[in-house]
Design an enzyme around this catalytic site. Structure first.
Site, short mmCIF file in Angstrom:
data_model
loop_
_atom_site.label_atom_id
_atom_site.label_comp_id
_atom_site.label_asym_id
_atom_site.label_seq_id
_atom_site.Cartn_x
_atom_site.Cartn_y
_atom_site.Cartn_z
N GLU A 85 0.86 -1.21 0.06
CA GLU A 85 0.01 0.00 0.03
C GLU A 85 0.73 1.35 -0.03
OE1 GLU A 85 -3.20 0.13 2.73
OE2 GLU A 85 -3.47 2.05 2.63
N LYS A 263 -7.47 -0.20 11.27
CA LYS A 263 -6.96 -0.72 9.86
C LYS A 263 -6.03 0.13 9.71
CE LYS A 263 -6.34 -1.37 5.43
NZ LYS A 263 -5.58 -0.44 4.63
N ASP A 279 3.95 -13.73 12.29
CA ASP A 279 2.67 -14.02 11.91
C ASP A 279 1.76 -12.86 11.85
OD1 ASP A 279 -0.12 -15.09 11.61
OD2 ASP A 279 0.70 -16.95 12.99
N HIS A 377 -1.90 10.29 -1.10
CA HIS A 377 -2.10 8.99 -1.72
C HIS A 377 -1.71 9.20 -3.34
CE1 HIS A 377 -3.17 5.49 0.49
NE2 HIS A 377 -4.10 6.27 0.97
C1 MEV Z 1 -5.90 3.29 4.65
O1 MEV Z 1 -5.29 2.18 4.45
C2 MEV Z 1 -5.99 3.77 5.98
C3 MEV Z 1 -7.05 4.74 6.55
O2 MEV Z 1 -8.29 4.63 6.13
C4 MEV Z 1 -6.65 4.76 8.30
C5 MEV Z 1 -7.83 5.82 8.87
O3 MEV Z 1 -8.93 6.10 8.25
O4 MEV Z 1 -7.65 6.22 9.85
C6 MEV Z 1 -6.43 6.09 6.08
#
Ligand code: MEV
Length: 425
Positions: A85, A263, A279, A377
Site C-alpha cells: 500500500e 486498520k 505471523d 496517496h
Molecule cells: C487506509 O489504508 C488507512 C486509513 O483509512 C486509516 C484511517 O482512516 O484512519 C487512512
C-alpha cells in the site's frame, strides 16, 4: 463432450515445484508468460519455499520500504516495512519527523507471556474440577517445562495457571490457561506442545474429556506500549491537534469508524510484522480482539492534550512476535530486516512495532482531519494507474504528473494523457 476437470490430484504434494506448476498450468490453461512469471522465485528460493508451506508453485514479492526519522527509547532506528500500500511508509516517516525533536517514542511492554488453552468437556462438576486442576499447579509446571528445556535454559517456561469455568450453549466447560514466558520466540509451538502434553493428566485428574489444546491469539499478557508527544508547532497548530482528537473520539464512539482507524494502525504494524517473518494474522486477530476489551470495539490508540497544550498519543496492543524460529529465522529477507532493526530481543521488536502503529495512526488522523487522505496517496497511486493504462518507462511519471495536476486520477484519464503524450513524441 468436454471432460470436467478434477481438483482431486492425488500425490500433488510429492511432486517437484516444476511438476506442480506444469499440472496447474495444464489445469488452468496458463499461457507461457504466466508460467514464466510463477517461475521467478525472487528473494525466497524454491527449496526454502517448499520447506515453509505445502504444494508450492511460486512465491510473491512485496516491496520493503524503510521508515526513517524514528527515535525509539532514545535510539534512532531504521524500520523495514513490507507492504503493497502506498503512503504507509511515508506516514511513519512523517509522524517520526514531527515528534523527533520532542524525543520520539517511549515504549514499554508486559514481557513475553503467551496463553495456551486446554478445553475440558463432559464435566458434571466444573467448579470441583477447577479446584482439582489448580491444586496440581506444580505438577503442571513440571510437565510443561519438560517440553522445552531450551526455553527453560533461557529463563522461560510456565509462569502460572488459571482455570475458568465457561457457560456455553452446549454444556459447562472448564478451560485451563497455561501462562508461559516464551522469551524471544513467538511461542505458538512452545505453548501448543505444553497444552498437548498436559492434556492426558487433566483428563486423569478430573475424569473429563479434553478437546482443544491451542494457544490463544488474544495475547493480553504480551502487550506492547508506545507513547509520544507532538508539539503544536510541529503539527501545525491547535486546529490540527483538535482535529486529531475529534477523529479519535469518533472512533471511540463508533465501531464503523474504529475499524478503519485500527486498520490504519495495522497498516504499519502488519508491515513490520511481515518484514520480520512474523505471523500477521496472529497480530491482527489479537489487536482487534483487544480493541473490544472495554465492551465496545474502540480505538487501540488514545489522543489527549498535554498540560502544555501539545498532542499526546499512546497505544497498547497485544504483540506476539518473535526473533527466533519459523520464517523469522529461515526467510533470508526477514533475517536482513531484523539486522536493519538491530533488535536483540523479541521485546525490543514488540515495542518498535507498537511505536510504528502509533506513528501510522498519527499520520492518518492528521491527513484525514486536514487535507484528506487522497492528496498524499495521489502521487504513487497516479503512477500505479498510469502503469495500468499501459505507460512504460519515463511515460509513467509524466502521465502520473499530468493526472495529479488535473486532479483526476482515473484509468480513462491516464489513457487519454498517454495517447496524447505518444502523439506528441
Ligand atoms: C487506509 O489504508 C488507512 C486509513 O483509512 C486509516 C484511517 O482512516 O484512519 C487512512
Amino acid at each position: 463432450m468436454k471432460v470436467a476437470k478434477s481438483s482431486r490430484i492425488s500425490g500433488f504434494h510429492a511432486l517437484s515445484t516444476e511438476e506442480r506448476l506444469a499440472r496447474v498450468a495444464g489445469f488452468c490453461d496458463l499461457d507461457k508468460e504466466t508460467v514464466a512469471q510463477l517461475r521467478k522465485y525472487g528473494d525466497l528460493d524454491a527449496e526454502l519455499a517448499n520447506r515453509l508451506i505445502e504444494n508450492v508453485i511460486g512465491t510473491i514479492s512485496l516491496p520493503v520500504g524503510i521508515a526513517t526519522n524514528m527515535k525509539i527509547d532514545g535510539q534512532d532506528v531504521l524500520i523495514p516495512m513490507a507492504t503493497e500500500e502506498s503512503s504507509v511508509v511515508a506516514a511513519v516517516c512523517n509522524a517520526g519527523r514531527q515528534c523527533y525533536d520532542n524525543g520520539g517514542f517511549a515504549t514499554s511492554s508486559t514481557g513475553a507471556l503467551m496463553i495456551a488453552q486446554v478445553q475440558l468437556t463432559q464435566i458434571s462438576d466444573p467448579q470441583y474440577a477447577r479446584l482439582q486442576i489448580l491444586e496440581k499447579e506444580e505438577e503442571i509446571k513440571r510437565i510443561c517445562d519438560a517440553c522445552d528445556p531450551v526455553l527453560l535454559d533461557h529463563g522461560g517456561g510456565l509462569q502460572s495457571i488459571e482455570v475458568r469455568v465457561l457457560t456455553t450453549a452446549a454444556e459447562p466447560m472448564v478451560v485451563l490457561h497455561l501462562v508461559v514466558d516464551v522469551k524471544d520466540a513467538m511461542g505458538a509451538n512452545a505453548v501448543n506442545s505444553m497444552a498437548e502434553a498436559v492434556a492426558p493428566f487433566i483428563e486423569q485428574w478430573t475424569g473429563g474429556q479434553v478437546l482443544l489444546r491451542i494457544l490463544s491469539n488474544l495475547a493480553d499478557r504480551r502487550l506492547a506500549r508506545a507513547r509520544a508527544v507532538w508539539g503544536l508547532d510541529a503539527i501545525g497548530g491547535v486546529a490540527v491537534r483538535d482535529g486529531i482528537i475529534s477523529a479519535y473520539q469518533m472512533a471511540q464512539a463508533d465501531p464503523y469508524r474504529a475499524t478503519t482507524h485500527n486498520k490504519g494502525i495495522m497498516n504499519g504494524v502488519s508491515a513490520v510484522v511481515l518484514a520480520t517473518g512474523n505471523d500477521t494474522r496472529a497480530i491482527e486477530a489479537g489487536a482487534h480482539a483487544y480493541a473490544v476489551k472495554d465492551g465496545q470495539y474502540g480505538s487501540l490508540t488514545h489522543w489527549e492534550v498535554t498540560a502544555q497544550g501539545d498532542l499526546a498519543g499512546s497505544i497498547e496492543l497485544p504483540m506476539a512476535v518473535g526473533i527466533i524460529g519459523g520464517a523469522t529465522r529461515l526467510h533470508p529477507t526477514a533475517q536482513a530486516c531484523l539486522k536493519i532493526l538491530a533488535v536483540d530481543s523479541a521485546d525490543r521488536l514488540m515495542r518498535i512495532i507498537a511505536a510504528v502503529g502509533l506513528a501510522q495512526n498519527f499520520s492518518a488522523l492528521k491527513a484525514l482531519a486536514t487535507t484528506g487522505i487522497q492528496k498524499g496517496h495521489m502521487a504513487l497511486h497516479a503512477q500505479n494507474i498510469a502503469m495500468l493504462a499501459g505507460a512504460q518507462g519515463e511515460e509513467i511519471a509524466r502521465v502520473a504528473e499530468r493526472m495529479v495536476q488535473s486532479e483526476t486520477v482515473r484509468i480513462d484519464v491516464a489513457q487519454q494523457i498517454l495517447n496524447k503524450l505518444r502523439q506528441e513524441t
